[in-house]
Design an enzyme around this catalytic site. Sequence first.
Site, PDB file in Angstrom:
ATOM      1  N   LEU A  23      31.872  -7.183  -4.179  1.00  0.00           N
ATOM      2  CA  LEU A  23      30.825  -7.943  -4.851  1.00  0.00           C
ATOM      3  C   LEU A  23      30.696  -7.386  -6.263  1.00  0.00           C
ATOM      4  O   LEU A  23      30.824  -6.178  -6.468  1.00  0.00           O
ATOM      5  CB  LEU A  23      29.483  -7.785  -4.124  1.00  0.00           C
ATOM      6  CG  LEU A  23      29.176  -8.732  -2.963  1.00  0.00           C
ATOM      7  CD1 LEU A  23      27.881  -8.279  -2.284  1.00  0.00           C
ATOM      8  CD2 LEU A  23      29.047 -10.173  -3.426  1.00  0.00           C
ATOM      9  N   ASP A  24      30.437  -8.258  -7.219  1.00  0.00           N
ATOM     10  CA  ASP A  24      30.277  -7.805  -8.588  1.00  0.00           C
ATOM     11  C   ASP A  24      29.102  -6.834  -8.707  1.00  0.00           C
ATOM     12  O   ASP A  24      28.169  -6.844  -7.894  1.00  0.00           O
ATOM     13  CB  ASP A  24      30.040  -8.999  -9.525  1.00  0.00           C
ATOM     14  CG  ASP A  24      31.251  -9.909  -9.611  1.00  0.00           C
ATOM     15  OD1 ASP A  24      32.378  -9.390  -9.536  1.00  0.00           O
ATOM     16  OD2 ASP A  24      31.064 -11.128  -9.735  1.00  0.00           O
TER      17      ASP A  24
END
Length: 200
Positions: free
Chosen positions: A45-46
């Site tokens: 996930l960013d």
Amino acid sequence: MNLYLLHKPYRMLSQFTDRGVDEAERRATLADVISVPDIYAAGRLDYDSEGLLLLSDDGALIHRISHPRHKQPKTYRVQVEGTPDEAALRALREGVELKDGLTRPARVRRLDASGLAERDPPLDPRRHPLTSWLELTIEEGRNRQVRRMTAHVGHPTLRLVRVAIGPWRLDGLAPGEWRRETLHAPKPPAQRRRPPRKRP
């Protein structure tokens, strides 16, 4: 096989170290919230995204979860700027043309409320006076895909929380919390015994 479901907080890396920076500039990492040895994330996930991250010490399981060939659907709750109209939602459902090609059709629905706790720090209502929530499910894993899709239809993403990957859900986990699930390896198919050959 052990699988760990983690709620990755906002502004945390999806890895266990922040290489190449001084300690004073170090960003939060997974090591700040989970200390199980020899586990790795299946996907990522960013830094500025939140939600469900799956981790395991089993390389084959990680590959099975994260490889695009297996098409694990991923569901996100997305807070966007403004209020998307039906044309914008239809475009997301049919696929939008990004720089790296046409996206596959997504499942999209409006949400009256996110069902999530407020982010820390929260959005500034003076900068973003009108926002709305969508639930969006995709079966791809392009870089920052959901953010690019909503921006393409004129509604930039302000907050993005992944709530499900395939059958696994974020339910019951607060930011920074995790739980372990034990998965049983599938049994190999039973081999049929051939009848003994009859002698002539």
